[in-house]
Design a protein around this motif. Structure first.
Motif, PDB file in Angstrom:
ATOM      1  N   THR C   2      85.006  20.769  85.477  1.00  0.00           N
ATOM      2  CA  THR C   2      85.337  19.401  85.860  1.00  0.00           C
ATOM      3  C   THR C   2      84.580  18.345  85.094  1.00  0.00           C
ATOM      4  O   THR C   2      85.115  17.309  84.757  1.00  0.00           O
ATOM      5  CB  THR C   2      85.084  19.175  87.357  1.00  0.00           C
ATOM      6  N   ASP C   3      83.307  18.657  84.837  1.00  0.00           N
ATOM      7  CA  ASP C   3      82.482  17.598  84.268  1.00  0.00           C
ATOM      8  C   ASP C   3      82.992  17.083  82.930  1.00  0.00           C
ATOM      9  O   ASP C   3      82.894  15.902  82.642  1.00  0.00           O
ATOM     10  CB  ASP C   3      81.051  18.085  84.126  1.00  0.00           C
ATOM     11  N   ASN C   4      83.518  18.004  82.163  1.00  0.00           N
ATOM     12  CA  ASN C   4      84.036  17.566  80.874  1.00  0.00           C
ATOM     13  C   ASN C   4      85.164  16.563  81.067  1.00  0.00           C
ATOM     14  O   ASN C   4      85.242  15.546  80.387  1.00  0.00           O
ATOM     15  CB  ASN C   4      84.555  18.754  80.079  1.00  0.00           C
ATOM     16  N   VAL C   5      86.010  16.878  82.049  1.00  0.00           N
ATOM     17  CA  VAL C   5      87.096  15.963  82.355  1.00  0.00           C
ATOM     18  C   VAL C   5      86.527  14.638  82.826  1.00  0.00           C
ATOM     19  O   VAL C   5      86.914  13.575  82.369  1.00  0.00           O
ATOM     20  CB  VAL C   5      87.988  16.576  83.458  1.00  0.00           C
ATOM     21  N   ARG C 211      72.892  13.787  80.471  1.00  0.00           N
ATOM     22  CA  ARG C 211      74.299  13.576  80.816  1.00  0.00           C
ATOM     23  C   ARG C 211      74.876  14.663  81.688  1.00  0.00           C
ATOM     24  O   ARG C 211      75.802  14.422  82.458  1.00  0.00           O
ATOM     25  CB  ARG C 211      75.130  13.455  79.546  1.00  0.00           C
ATOM     26  N   HIS C 212      74.336  15.861  81.565  1.00  0.00           N
ATOM     27  CA  HIS C 212      74.983  16.967  82.276  1.00  0.00           C
ATOM     28  C   HIS C 212      74.101  17.630  83.318  1.00  0.00           C
ATOM     29  O   HIS C 212      74.566  17.952  84.401  1.00  0.00           O
ATOM     30  CB  HIS C 212      75.450  18.027  81.275  1.00  0.00           C
ATOM     31  N   ILE C 213      72.829  17.810  82.991  1.00  0.00           N
ATOM     32  CA  ILE C 213      71.965  18.512  83.958  1.00  0.00           C
ATOM     33  C   ILE C 213      71.578  17.578  85.096  1.00  0.00           C
ATOM     34  O   ILE C 213      71.828  17.867  86.268  1.00  0.00           O
ATOM     35  CB  ILE C 213      70.703  19.053  83.263  1.00  0.00           C
ATOM     36  N   LEU C 214      70.968  16.443  84.740  1.00  0.00           N
ATOM     37  CA  LEU C 214      70.450  15.548  85.772  1.00  0.00           C
ATOM     38  C   LEU C 214      71.497  15.151  86.819  1.00  0.00           C
ATOM     39  O   LEU C 214      71.229  15.244  88.013  1.00  0.00           O
ATOM     40  CB  LEU C 214      69.806  14.316  85.139  1.00  0.00           C
TER      41      LEU C 214
END
Lengths: 565, 335, 303
Positions: C2-5, C211-214
């Protein structure tokens, strides 16, 4: 609970105590709660009050003090005096006669050999906490099985240090023989369950938690104690102990309830128990630092006699600080019936209590005038200054709700006479600890004024007053271990102290003692006493025979306690 | 995985020695005086003599080495002796408390029962309440149940035990007279009656402590569930026609457990550490009370020993947590 | 996944903070929390200027009074106005609570993320965490007081110096659970496909972390934050109780609560007010955190 009913409670208890006759063990179980839990039952290996008081039910000394501070024999036949020949006329020896027929709780006879052994046990190479009690003793010898003679190096006007009171009870030689020197650490079993001559015997000891005891079958009075068993619980805090005795009735006796008067009254109103109060020698006081505690000084000079205090060395300042305080109000708020306002360092016994009452009325205007006259003029911010020096003090004490109330009130009054106050409260185990590396100990006194309570053992204040001798102040040289906390030094005081040491006549001793007290308080305001603190403990309504005693252990007459049906 | 565990266990030895040294230095650096609680009536020179008798004059590294030998060599021997009636430890010096002059380990063993009963039970109760609350609150986010749960746990967490403990005592012991206010450590459970008493004296401390645990764990459970409930795999699982129960308990719960496992693993050593304030309020006198008492009395051997045993448990349970991560989420690899 | 979207979706709306705000203000709990918290802050900040009584103004004649018009929350055993003390105490408690919580959160997140993300540092950092978890709190605080109290109080004045010391003490003794929790989550997240994807398109470590972990470890951090603020307020009271905290003429909520416990039966209102103040603050921050998390979480947003 007002003074009247408190007094009635005590009188009632005494009256009942003398009339009760019961058989040993007929009254079942009694519960005592101390919010400080005993760690060990050998007072020679611990100085703590909790340890001394709990062990006093098991092991006993030759004589004790009653609730009036008068001595009475326990294991001795009578208290030796010069009059009955027990004390030699040169005051250099005292001879005790032991009651015949006393048995240890294991059934073996109690003899003078046990007394001798106890002296050796304490004064052996490893030392002991109660060494000071044996100060000046040269020999302890057994004249026969039931007679002990203690000799001193110098004449001792008060030879009742060794084996009197609860600090120096007698240990059984047979039990502790193999526990001397470095081996005494390994004697856990012995230290936790000493064999004694007292009314109770330990059945189980859980350190810092609980002690279970039972009546001593070999106790010298066949009808005592009335209780068959006892549970001595430790832990919690003063409020919890008060609650367990006066509100829930789970325990019969609660020790040392240092609580606000409103809280005690409220607990007593539950109707299951009542507070008892009695006065000893404890005085809450302000100690003035006669030396300069400024942090700008180097460690060897700070708070030592090398640098005198910039303004507290002016007696007018000290006097004005004392005059500004309303001791009656402080005491009422902090202690209620458990405190009395006082101007004395030695508030009792009566013989040594000076009639010094001049400080009891607060005099803000007088204090202002005094400062004004001494050249301390109020600045723009209301704080007085002289030669560029501001009357700004750091006032420290240990952390304790009552002490913080005292600080707040006193700061307010000092503000009114133009003295600025910074307050500091410190963790009690640091403040009262003697770690020379810590800046926050009461001995180091890195503050202008500090407040705490001190007390002396027994009824003679000689050692207590000797603390204020010149040269006895804490300093870097002695690892901050002196007792002259104020760094007071007056050759006239020292001379009078020497005189006290040589005086045997009680009247004369009293006179000198009162003079010494006055020199420290109303003549110099080195020590500014605030409150004579009483001891408050509580008993349940069904516990009889309790007489609160501040001169000896509180459990001094536990053998006389009984159940009121 | 096995090599990882072995490596971690081997690494634990120097780590623990380092921790022991740090604790030792810290304790010695802190202002401490074993004579702090001795009355002022005892003169300073006697106190000084007593300090020396405790071995305080020795250099620090000697004191530390002595402790290490006693802890790792003598005490295990005592334990073996106790188990098999042997006499390996005879004549060897154990770790003695300065305060009670008795072996520290004996007191710890004496206090384990009440500590495990009260603190351990509260932890179990706390987890058992927290998990369902956390799961259901997340599943029905912003429902009445969730709101009430949030309110109660957060208020419970913000009320410190020094207040809630006294409050329940005043309510249930003083006003209603139902429950004892002083925990009886001499009490032994032998039959139904004594069990009932044990239950009555445990209920207040256990509930007060469980409130804190519940609040903490249920919050983490809830937030972690929320994170996972909206993931794609949940949608997939539902789309596959799995029942809601299976979806929530098998798929979502398993993936949400990582933070919860961490919190629980962090909490278990503290069971052993005891609950200082609650133990004091209810006079449970467990290991927490022993520790704080020793700290106040500056009884360094006791503080050092208990703190170190605590450290051992922390290291072990954090290792267990790390292993569990790998089981819960096979993608996590340590090699 | 989902995150990429979502990342691409975020790029479409040019102002993502506006988006967050829109979501946040539609969140009833969050809004209520924010308003209550703002009211508490305004009350404790401005209250003392309006209210006629001082927190340390002693007036013996009116001691131990119940609520009245002049003293709506009554007075204490020295006749000090309780409302004035609550307001003054709130200033300290909220400041200490917030700063200590932020410090502990910062340390915990930093160490947790670094340990979880960089395998090489994991072992060292986690053993370091074990060490901190093992150190006994009270002696540690005593050492800090011993070493830093005088230098800090000479350079910042006694009150500010003490404030820094207390905040730092609470902060550095409470970051460990956050670090362990964050690390646990990071360990799992960094193995997910979207991280691999981000790395394969050449994302740097910093970029991936921020951008992705936090964003994906935000919820445990938010929980830690709300629990942390309650913890900090209560720990501060424990410090005062032990004589390691602020000077005694410095009221805080924790201290007021602590002092009042003995009077629980006689003056129950004295425990009630500070207790309510602490609970309200914690609750409002909890709801605020909930809303913020929902608003920041792209998956929940717009649901």
């Amino acid at each position: 609970m007002k003074i009247k009913s408190l007094a009635l409670g005590i009188v009632g208890a005494i009256a009942l105590g003398s009339s009760a006759v019961a058989d040993r063990g007929s009254d079942g179980n009694v519960g005592i709660i101390y919010w400080q839990a005993p760690s060990i039952l050998n007072p020679y290996l611990s100085g703590g009050t909790k340890d001394i008081e709990s062990s006093s039910m098991v092991i006993e000394a030759l004589a004790g003090y009653d609730n009036n501070g008068a001595m009475f024999p326990r294991l001795a036949t009578e208290v030796p005096t010069v009059g009955n020949g027990g004390i030699s006329s040169d005051l250099k020896s005292i001879t005790w006669n032991i009651k015949p027929g006393i048995l240890w709780s294991d059934g073996s006879p109690f003899t003078s050999a046990d007394v001798l052994f106890t002296y050796d046990y304490c004064m052996g190479e490893a030392g002991c906490y109660q060494e000071a009690k044996f100060e000046g003793v040269t020999t302890v010898e057994a004249l026969d099985n039931l007679t002990v003679k203690i000799s001193f190096a110098d004449p001792m006007p008060n030879p009742y240090g060794p084996f009197v009171g609860s600090q120096t009870p007698i240990l059984q030689k047979a039990q502790f023989e193999n526990c001397t020197g470095t081996r005494r650490q390994e004697c856990t079993e012995e230290n936790f369950g000493p064999i004694g001559t007292g009314p109770f015997v330990v059945t189980e000891f859980k350190p810092n938690d609980v002690i279970q005891l039972k009546a001593n079958d070999n106790y010298r009075d066949a009808s005592k104690p009335a209780f068959a068993t006892m549970v001595f619980k430790g832990g919690g805090d003063a409020a919890a102990a008060g609650r367990a005795v006066m509100e829930t009735g789970e325990y019969d006796y609660g020790w040392n309830l240092q609580l606000a008067p409103e809280v005690i009254n409220q607990m007593a109103s539950a109707g299951k128990g009542q507070p008892l109060a009695a006065f000893g020698t404890a005085v809450e006081r302000l100690e003035m630092n006669m030396t300069d505690p400024s942090s700008s000084l180097d460690a060897d000079t700070r708070s030592t006699r090398k640098a005198l205090h910039p303004f507290l060395s002016d007696i007018n300042v000290r006097k004005a600080l004392s005059m500004a305080i309303d001791r009656t109000l402080l005491t009422e708020i902090g202690y209620g019936v458990a405190g009395k306002p006082t101007c004395n360092l030695v508030p009792g016994p009566e013989l040594y209590a000076s009639d010094n009452t001049g400080c009891l009325t607060q005099d803000i205007e007088g204090a202002k005038a005094l400062l004004e006259g001494a050249g301390w003029k109020a600045g723009a911010d209301g704080v007085r200054t002289k030669d560029g020096m501001r009357l700004s003090v750091l006032y420290q004490t240990s952390t304790n709700a009552v002490r913080q109330d005292y600080q707040a009130l006193i700061k307010e009054w000092w503000g009114q006479i133009g003295v600025e106050t910074e307050l500091r409260n410190l963790n009690a185990s640091v403040f009262f600890g003697g770690d020379p590396a810590s800046p926050d100990t009461y001995q180091k006194f890195y503050a202008d004024i500090e407040m705490y309570t001190n007390i002396f053992d027994g009824t003679d204040p000689q050692a207590y007053l000797s603390a204020y001798r010149c040269g006895n102040e804490p300093s870097p040289e002695n690892g901050w271990a002196g007792e002259n906390i104020n760094r007071y030094c007056d050759p006239a005081y020292d001379k009078l102290l020497d005189e006290l040491k040589m005086t045997a006549d009680l009247e004369k001793r009293g006179e000198i003692g009162r003079k010494l007290n006055d020199m420290l308080t109303k003549d110099s305001y080195t020590i500014v006493p605030l409150t004579w603190r009483g001891r408050v403990s509580a008993r349940s309504n069904s516990l009889g025979g309790v007489v609160l005693n501040t001169w000896d252990t509180e459990l001094w007459n536990v053998e006389d306690w009984y159940r009121i049906d | 995985m096995l090599t990882y565990i072995v490596r971690r266990l081997l690494l634990a030895i120097p780590t623990l020695l380092f921790i022991a040294a740090c604790i030792f230095l810290l304790l010695n650096l802190a202002p401490n005086d074993p004579m702090a609680q001795v009355p002022m009536t005892i003169p300073p020179d006697v106190k000084e003599k007593m300090r020396e008798a405790l071995g305080l004059g020795q250099p620090l590294h000697v004191q530390f080495l002595k402790w290490v030998i006693q802890f790792f060599w003598v005490e295990p021997q005592v334990f073996v002796d106790y188990l098999f009636n042997t006499s390996f430890s005879e004549g060897k010096q154990r770790i003695f408390s300065w305060q009670t002059r008795s072996p520290v380990m004996d007191i710890v063993v004496q206090r384990l029962p009440q500590t495990l009963w009260v603190v351990g039970m509260s932890y179990i109760v706390g987890i058992l309440i927290a998990l369902p609350i956390g799961i259901y609150s997340a599943y029905r986010q912003y429902s009445v149940f969730d709101q009430v749960g949030t309110f109660v746990t957060m208020v419970g967490y913000s009320v410190p035990p020094f207040f809630s403990g006294v409050f329940v005592i005043v309510l249930f012991s003083v006003q209603l007279g139902w429950l004892p206010s002083v925990y009886d450590t001499l009490h032994e459970v032998v039959d139904w009656e004594t069990f009932k008493y044990q239950f009555r004296q445990m209920i207040m401390p256990v509930m007060v402590l469980a409130l804190q645990t519940t609040a903490q764990i249920s919050r983490f459970m809830r937030s972690s569930m929320l994170d996972n409930l909206n993931q794609d795999y949940v949608r997939t699982a539902r789309a596959k026609g799995l029942s809601e129960w299976t979806v929530v308990t098998i798929h979502v719960l398993r993936n949400s457990m990582i933070p919860v496992v961490t919190v629980i693993a962090l909490g278990i050593p503290s069971i052993f550490g005891g609950a200082i304030i609650t133990e004091q309020v209810f006079k449970v006198n467990g290991i927490g009370q022993q520790l704080i008492n020793a700290i106040y009395a500056n009884d360094l051997p006791t503080v050092q020993t208990i703190t170190f045993m605590f450290a051992v448990l922390i290291v072990i349970f954090n290792l267990i947590a790390d292993i569990l991560y790998g089981i819960l989420d096979p993608r996590i690899r340590y090699d | 996944m989902t995150d990429n979207v979502q990342v691409s979706a975020l790029n479409k709306t040019n102002n993502k903070w506006l988006d967050v705000w829109n979501e946040f203000k539609n969140h009833k709990g969050a809004l209520a929390g924010a308003i209550i918290f703002a009211l508490i802050v305004i009350l404790v900040l401005l209250g003392p200027f309006i209210w006629p009584y001082e927190a340390n103004g002693i007036n013996i004649r009116i001691r131990n009074q119940g609520p009245s018009l002049a003293h709506p929350l009554g007075t204490d055993q020295l006749g000090r106005d309780t409302l004035a003390r609550i307001m003054a105490g709130g200033r300290t408690s909220i400041t200490v609570g917030l700063t200590a919580m932020l410090l502990s959160l910062f340390l915990g997140t930093l160490i947790g993320v670094v340990a979880g993300y960089f395998k090489k540092l994991d072992s060292v950092l986690m053993r370091f965490t074990d060490l901190f978890l093992s150190l006994p709190l009270l002696p540690l605080l005593l050492v800090m007081m011993l070493l830093f109290r005088e230098p800090l109080s000479t350079s910042f004045g006694p009150e500010k110096g003490m404030f820094i010391l207390i905040v730092v003490s609470i902060g550095i003794t409470s970051w460990m659970p956050t670090a362990r929790i964050v690390r646990g989550d990071v360990l799992a997240i960094k193995e997910r496909e979207f991280i691999l994807a981000a790395r394969s398109i050449g994302g740097t470590d910093t970029k991936i972390i921020f951008r992705h972990i936090l964003p994906n470890v935000l919820s445990p951090i938010m929980v830690s934050a709300t629990l942390g603020i309650a913890n900090a307020i209560i720990t501060e009271s424990a410090l005062s109780f032990l004589g390691l905290g602020f000077p005694p003429d410095f009221p805080t909520w924790g201290r007021l609560l602590n002092d009042a416990v003995d009077y629980l039966q006689q003056f129950p209102e004295r425990v009630f007010w500070p207790g309510l103040a602490i609970s309200l603050t914690v609750l409002s921050i909890n709801y605020l955190g909930d809303g913020l998390r929902d608003a920041l979480d792209p998956r929940i947003r717009g649901r």
